[in-house]
Write a protein that holds these residues in place. Structure first.
Motif, PDB file in Angstrom:
ATOM      1  N   LEU A 182      43.703  74.294  -1.548  1.00  0.00           N
ATOM      2  CA  LEU A 182      44.985  74.142  -0.869  1.00  0.00           C
ATOM      3  C   LEU A 182      44.840  73.175   0.305  1.00  0.00           C
ATOM      4  O   LEU A 182      43.799  73.128   0.951  1.00  0.00           O
ATOM      5  N   PRO A 183      45.882  72.396   0.579  1.00  0.00           N
ATOM      6  CA  PRO A 183      45.806  71.416   1.671  1.00  0.00           C
ATOM      7  C   PRO A 183      45.957  72.078   3.038  1.00  0.00           C
ATOM      8  O   PRO A 183      46.389  73.219   3.156  1.00  0.00           O
ATOM      9  N   THR A 184      45.598  71.340   4.072  1.00  0.00           N
ATOM     10  CA  THR A 184      45.843  71.745   5.453  1.00  0.00           C
ATOM     11  C   THR A 184      46.601  70.599   6.103  1.00  0.00           C
ATOM     12  O   THR A 184      46.100  69.472   6.073  1.00  0.00           O
ATOM     13  N   PRO A 185      47.778  70.826   6.669  1.00  0.00           N
ATOM     14  CA  PRO A 185      48.509  72.093   6.675  1.00  0.00           C
ATOM     15  C   PRO A 185      49.085  72.424   5.291  1.00  0.00           C
ATOM     16  O   PRO A 185      49.096  71.577   4.404  1.00  0.00           O
ATOM     17  N   ARG A 186      49.577  73.667   5.169  1.00  0.00           N
ATOM     18  CA  ARG A 186      50.148  74.132   3.904  1.00  0.00           C
ATOM     19  C   ARG A 186      51.261  75.136   4.212  1.00  0.00           C
ATOM     20  O   ARG A 186      51.381  75.616   5.324  1.00  0.00           O
ATOM     21  N   GLU A 187      52.023  75.450   3.196  1.00  0.00           N
ATOM     22  CA  GLU A 187      53.092  76.429   3.358  1.00  0.00           C
ATOM     23  C   GLU A 187      52.499  77.789   3.731  1.00  0.00           C
ATOM     24  O   GLU A 187      51.485  78.181   3.152  1.00  0.00           O
ATOM     25  N   PRO A 188      53.117  78.501   4.653  1.00  0.00           N
ATOM     26  CA  PRO A 188      52.664  79.871   4.886  1.00  0.00           C
ATOM     27  C   PRO A 188      52.993  80.724   3.657  1.00  0.00           C
ATOM     28  O   PRO A 188      54.017  80.521   3.010  1.00  0.00           O
ATOM     29  N   VAL A 189      52.086  81.624   3.327  1.00  0.00           N
ATOM     30  CA  VAL A 189      52.295  82.511   2.189  1.00  0.00           C
ATOM     31  C   VAL A 189      52.073  83.956   2.616  1.00  0.00           C
ATOM     32  O   VAL A 189      51.409  84.232   3.621  1.00  0.00           O
ATOM     33  N   GLU A 190      52.641  84.861   1.846  1.00  0.00           N
ATOM     34  CA  GLU A 190      52.426  86.289   2.038  1.00  0.00           C
ATOM     35  C   GLU A 190      52.249  86.940   0.677  1.00  0.00           C
ATOM     36  O   GLU A 190      52.620  86.379  -0.352  1.00  0.00           O
ATOM     37  N   ILE A 191      51.678  88.126   0.703  1.00  0.00           N
ATOM     38  CA  ILE A 191      51.440  88.891  -0.525  1.00  0.00           C
ATOM     39  C   ILE A 191      52.614  89.817  -0.771  1.00  0.00           C
ATOM     40  O   ILE A 191      53.042  90.540   0.128  1.00  0.00           O
TER      41      ILE A 191
ATOM     42  N   PRO B 216      46.753  86.377   4.497  1.00  0.00           N
ATOM     43  CA  PRO B 216      46.899  86.773   3.095  1.00  0.00           C
ATOM     44  C   PRO B 216      45.593  86.636   2.306  1.00  0.00           C
ATOM     45  O   PRO B 216      45.452  87.232   1.243  1.00  0.00           O
ATOM     46  N   SER B 217      44.648  85.890   2.829  1.00  0.00           N
ATOM     47  CA  SER B 217      43.319  85.814   2.220  1.00  0.00           C
ATOM     48  C   SER B 217      42.378  86.825   2.854  1.00  0.00           C
ATOM     49  O   SER B 217      41.711  87.596   2.174  1.00  0.00           O
ATOM     50  N   CYS B 218      42.316  86.794   4.166  1.00  0.00           N
ATOM     51  CA  CYS B 218      41.244  87.462   4.902  1.00  0.00           C
ATOM     52  C   CYS B 218      41.645  88.744   5.618  1.00  0.00           C
ATOM     53  O   CYS B 218      40.770  89.474   6.093  1.00  0.00           O
ATOM     54  N   GLY B 219      42.929  89.033   5.724  1.00  0.00           N
ATOM     55  CA  GLY B 219      43.360  90.230   6.446  1.00  0.00           C
ATOM     56  C   GLY B 219      42.742  91.488   5.869  1.00  0.00           C
ATOM     57  O   GLY B 219      42.549  91.598   4.661  1.00  0.00           O
TER      58      GLY B 219
ATOM     59  N   ASN C   8      45.291  94.725   2.327  1.00  0.00           N
ATOM     60  CA  ASN C   8      44.220  93.751   2.512  1.00  0.00           C
ATOM     61  C   ASN C   8      44.604  92.412   1.906  1.00  0.00           C
ATOM     62  O   ASN C   8      45.316  92.358   0.900  1.00  0.00           O
ATOM     63  N   GLY C   9      44.088  91.339   2.506  1.00  0.00           N
ATOM     64  CA  GLY C   9      44.218  90.029   1.902  1.00  0.00           C
ATOM     65  C   GLY C   9      43.413  89.980   0.605  1.00  0.00           C
ATOM     66  O   GLY C   9      42.546  90.830   0.352  1.00  0.00           O
TER      67      GLY C   9
END
Length: 146
Positions: free
Chosen positions: A48-57, A104-107, A124-125
């Protein structure tokens, strides 16, 4: 020194968060410098690029779905990243992870609820969950500081 930890790259000065910022923590940076830890950014690993769209689970009847507020789905990229980070842990005999809270990955323990309203829920992420289920001790940066 053999690394014992993986640490979210954004916690050690790498501007890899969705909004191209970091959450640098000096005591964690020392762990990278001494070789005690390896930095990883699962979302960058996923391509995924930086910056990127914020995402949620979002929780669905078929499991989780990782989506942006605009409706773009990133579930497979997050699952692939989880596999890659677990592989890094196994290859390096890493037993502990210090990950970015609420991501969303690391939480770990608390994540956003998938509605983009700022509401936290238990959960959890994607990467944190995979590591935890495979025997890696996971804490967030907020817990580690205590």
């Amino acid at each position: 020194m053999t690394p014992k930890y993986i640490i979210s790259s954004c916690l050690v000065g790498v501007k890899c968060r969705y909004n191209a910022t970091c959450s640098s923590t000096v005591n964690l940076e020392k762990m990278i410098e001494t070789g005690e830890a390896i930095p990883v950014c699962p979302e960058v690993i996923a391509g995924l690029p930086t910056p990127r769209e914020p995402v949620e689970i979002q929780q669905t009847d078929n499991g989780i779905k990782v989506t942006s507020k605009q409706g773009n789905e990133y579930t497979q990229q997050f699952l692939n990243a989880a596999d890659e980070v677990l592989k890094i842990c196994k290859e390096n005999n890493i037993t502990d992870a210090i990950l970015q809270a609420r991501s969303p990955s690391c939480g770990f323990g608390k994540i956003y609820d998938g509605t983009f309203s700022g509401k936290l829920i238990e959960g959890n992420g994607v990467v944190a969950d995979k590591l935890f289920k495979n025997g890696v001790n996971v804490v967030t940066d907020e817990e580690f500081k205590k």
